[in-house]
Design a protein around this motif. Structure first.
Motif, PDB file in Angstrom:
ATOM      1  N   PHE A  38       0.853  -1.191   0.000  1.00 58.42           N
ATOM      2  CA  PHE A  38       0.000   0.000   0.000  1.00 58.42           C
ATOM      3  C   PHE A  38       0.886   1.236   0.000  1.00 58.42           C
ATOM      4  O   PHE A  38       2.095   1.168   0.262  1.00 58.42           O
ATOM      5  CB  PHE A  38      -0.963   0.003   1.199  1.00 58.42           C
ATOM      6  N   GLU A  39       0.290   2.365  -0.317  1.00 57.71           N
ATOM      7  CA  GLU A  39       1.003   3.634  -0.351  1.00 57.71           C
ATOM      8  C   GLU A  39       0.207   4.688   0.412  1.00 57.71           C
ATOM      9  O   GLU A  39      -1.010   4.572   0.574  1.00 57.71           O
ATOM     10  CB  GLU A  39       1.219   4.101  -1.793  1.00 57.71           C
ATOM     11  N   ILE A  40       0.920   5.701   0.890  1.00 54.08           N
ATOM     12  CA  ILE A  40       0.301   6.796   1.637  1.00 54.08           C
ATOM     13  C   ILE A  40       0.535   8.080   0.856  1.00 54.08           C
ATOM     14  O   ILE A  40       1.687   8.526   0.716  1.00 54.08           O
ATOM     15  CB  ILE A  40       0.916   6.924   3.043  1.00 54.08           C
ATOM     16  N   ILE A  41      -0.531   8.644   0.314  1.00 56.76           N
ATOM     17  CA  ILE A  41      -0.428   9.909  -0.407  1.00 56.76           C
ATOM     18  C   ILE A  41      -0.790  11.015   0.577  1.00 56.76           C
ATOM     19  O   ILE A  41      -1.932  11.129   1.019  1.00 56.76           O
ATOM     20  CB  ILE A  41      -1.340   9.925  -1.645  1.00 56.76           C
ATOM     21  N   LEU A  42       0.194  11.823   0.914  1.00 56.84           N
ATOM     22  CA  LEU A  42       0.099  12.761   2.026  1.00 56.84           C
ATOM     23  C   LEU A  42       0.089  14.190   1.479  1.00 56.84           C
ATOM     24  O   LEU A  42       1.083  14.652   0.917  1.00 56.84           O
ATOM     25  CB  LEU A  42       1.300  12.530   2.945  1.00 56.84           C
ATOM     26  N   HIS A  43      -1.045  14.863   1.620  1.00 60.08           N
ATOM     27  CA  HIS A  43      -1.199  16.223   1.089  1.00 60.08           C
ATOM     28  C   HIS A  43      -1.193  17.233   2.227  1.00 60.08           C
ATOM     29  O   HIS A  43      -2.104  17.279   3.047  1.00 60.08           O
ATOM     30  CB  HIS A  43      -2.509  16.344   0.305  1.00 60.08           C
ATOM     31  N   ASP A  44      -0.129  18.046   2.278  1.00 56.76           N
ATOM     32  CA  ASP A  44      -0.023  19.105   3.288  1.00 56.76           C
ATOM     33  C   ASP A  44      -0.370  20.435   2.624  1.00 56.76           C
ATOM     34  O   ASP A  44       0.336  20.906   1.736  1.00 56.76           O
ATOM     35  CB  ASP A  44       1.387  19.152   3.857  1.00 56.76           C
ATOM     36  N   ASP A  45      -1.459  21.044   3.087  1.00 61.42           N
ATOM     37  CA  ASP A  45      -1.987  22.246   2.427  1.00 61.42           C
ATOM     38  C   ASP A  45      -1.386  23.526   3.019  1.00 61.42           C
ATOM     39  O   ASP A  45      -2.099  24.376   3.553  1.00 61.42           O
ATOM     40  CB  ASP A  45      -3.509  22.267   2.535  1.00 61.42           C
ATOM     41  N   CYS A  46      -0.064  23.630   2.914  1.00 62.90           N
ATOM     42  CA  CYS A  46       0.663  24.819   3.361  1.00 62.90           C
ATOM     43  C   CYS A  46       0.457  25.071   4.860  1.00 62.90           C
ATOM     44  O   CYS A  46       0.025  26.158   5.265  1.00 62.90           O
ATOM     45  CB  CYS A  46       0.240  26.046   2.541  1.00 62.90           C
ATOM     46  N   SER A  47       0.756  24.065   5.654  1.00 63.99           N
ATOM     47  CA  SER A  47       0.635  24.210   7.114  1.00 63.99           C
ATOM     48  C   SER A  47       1.632  25.247   7.634  1.00 63.99           C
ATOM     49  O   SER A  47       2.704  25.462   7.056  1.00 63.99           O
ATOM     50  CB  SER A  47       0.873  22.870   7.809  1.00 63.99           C
ATOM     51  N   SER A  48       1.281  25.851   8.769  1.00 59.42           N
ATOM     52  CA  SER A  48       2.138  26.893   9.346  1.00 59.42           C
ATOM     53  C   SER A  48       2.533  26.596  10.788  1.00 59.42           C
ATOM     54  O   SER A  48       3.074  27.469  11.466  1.00 59.42           O
ATOM     55  CB  SER A  48       1.410  28.243   9.288  1.00 59.42           C
ATOM     56  N   ASP A  49       2.268  25.364  11.259  1.00 57.79           N
ATOM     57  CA  ASP A  49       2.503  25.044  12.673  1.00 57.79           C
ATOM     58  C   ASP A  49       3.582  23.986  12.893  1.00 57.79           C
ATOM     59  O   ASP A  49       3.687  23.424  13.974  1.00 57.79           O
ATOM     60  CB  ASP A  49       1.200  24.570  13.326  1.00 57.79           C
ATOM     61  N   GLY A  50       4.356  23.703  11.868  1.00 55.37           N
ATOM     62  CA  GLY A  50       5.374  22.667  11.986  1.00 55.37           C
ATOM     63  C   GLY A  50       4.975  21.328  11.410  1.00 55.37           C
ATOM     64  O   GLY A  50       5.788  20.400  11.370  1.00 55.37           O
ATOM     65  N   THR A  51       3.742  21.204  10.942  1.00 54.26           N
ATOM     66  CA  THR A  51       3.273  19.952  10.347  1.00 54.26           C
ATOM     67  C   THR A  51       4.124  19.562   9.144  1.00 54.26           C
ATOM     68  O   THR A  51       4.468  18.384   8.958  1.00 54.26           O
ATOM     69  CB  THR A  51       1.803  20.075   9.914  1.00 54.26           C
ATOM     70  N   THR A  52       4.480  20.547   8.325  1.00 53.59           N
ATOM     71  CA  THR A  52       5.248  20.266   7.111  1.00 53.59           C
ATOM     72  C   THR A  52       6.564  19.581   7.430  1.00 53.59           C
ATOM     73  O   THR A  52       6.992  18.654   6.714  1.00 53.59           O
ATOM     74  CB  THR A  52       5.507  21.568   6.335  1.00 53.59           C
TER      75      THR A  52
END
Length: 320
Positions: A38-52
């Motif tokens: 399986f694969e994990i497609i991870l979309h980070d929508d320009c986080s500003s709290d350190g998530t990126t």
């Protein structure tokens, strides 16, 4: 049964400012025990709290497992409501698809295996989901589901996204036929569930596989100062219902849908006294106003208190 060189499941994980939660979410994917890839497609929508930074950390540690999509501009705030269809789906390679947002997580290490096994042996099934826990503050609450038909889902969306799995081919058909990316629907799962439930069988596995974190001020939960957004989210659900009502010519549901819509309007009127011109314009997007609609509108604005809501609800049901 499975070709080791192929991806069987693509997991869509939408992330935005989920720094306190994203590690637990990703660990829930990594504990999965499967006899397929399986694969994990991870979309980070320009986080500003350190998530990126956390997303990049996991992507570097598991390059064969995680496909990162890191936005430099917030796409949702720019008007892109269907993140999965626009950005994530084109990268998916799996035969089956599932979704888990970055503030939720899976607890059952066999979740993917159970659902793939079911779909492999039930070719007419288009959607399979499970029970879950709700996490409110620090308290875990069991939320036992029930098997929902299309008619049930037209009344209430009772399927939690993080528990579901569906076929990529069926999602492809949904994108082509319904074109959700061209519509201003606030929710991505609900119209998909309706499409799948109308065209295919739906199944539920009676296991608790996931934890849904109940947060204030999230995409589907609203704070006390967000009554207008709550109203528009609720009315958007009615917009989706009316779309399928018209598409599939469901005349038997017409009165029930009308009553539900009016109840939402009355409830939100009493709570936040929305501007009348905005209401009329929004509702006309669903269907033209009728005499009954105008009468209800006048009564709500002349007498905006809970007793009026109770009286009008009784009248709507009696004279539907």
């Amino acid at each position: 049964m499975f070709n080791e060189e192929t991806i069987t499941v693509s997991i869509f994980c939408i992330v935005y400012n989920h720094a306190p939660f994203i590690r637990q979410c990703l660990e829930g994917f990594l504990i999965q025990k499967t006899n397929f890839k399986f694969e994990i497609i991870l979309h980070d929508d320009c986080s500003s709290d350190g998530t990126t930074d956390i997303v990049k950390e996991f992507a570097e540690k598991y390059p064969d497992l995680i496909v990162p999509i890191i936005q430099s501009v917030n796409q949702y705030q720019n008007g892109e409501k269907n993140i999965i269809a626009t950005f994530m789906y084109p990268k998916a390679r799996g035969k089956y698809l599932c979704i888990c947002e970055g503030d939720d997580y899976w607890t059952d290490s066999l979740k993917l295996q159970k659902q793939v096994d079911y779909l492999e042996t039930h070719p007419k099934c288009g959607l399979v989901y499970t029970n879950l826990y709700e996490l409110r503050n620090t308290q875990l609450i069991k939320k036992k589901g029930r098997l929902a038909s299309f008619d049930d889902l037209m009344i209430e969306n009772s399927i939690h996204t993080l528990t579901a799995m569906f076929r990529r081919q069926d999602y492809t058909d949904y994108i082509k036929e319904i074109e959700p990316q061209k519509r201003m629907w606030e929710m991505g799962d609900y119209p998909l569930w309706l499409y799948l439930a109308y065209n295919y069988d739906v199944a539920m596995i009676n296991d608790y596989t996931s934890v849904y974190r109940v947060l204030t001020n999230s995409a589907s939960h609203f704070g006390k100062d967000e009554l207008e957004r709550e109203f528009r989210f609720a009315m958007n659900a009615h917009d989706i219902r009316y779309y399928y009502f018209q598409k599939y010519h469901l005349s038997e549901l017409k009165d029930k849908l009308d009553i539900m819509r009016h109840e939402t309007l009355l409830r939100c009127k009493i709570k936040c006294k929305m501007n009348i011109e905005e209401d009329v314009s929004f509702l006309r997007n669903i269907r033209p106003f009728r005499i009954k609609d105008w009468l209800i509108w006048v009564l709500v604005h002349l007498y905006p208190f809970p007793l009026t809501y109770s009286i009008l609800r009784s009248l709507l049901i009696r004279y539907k």
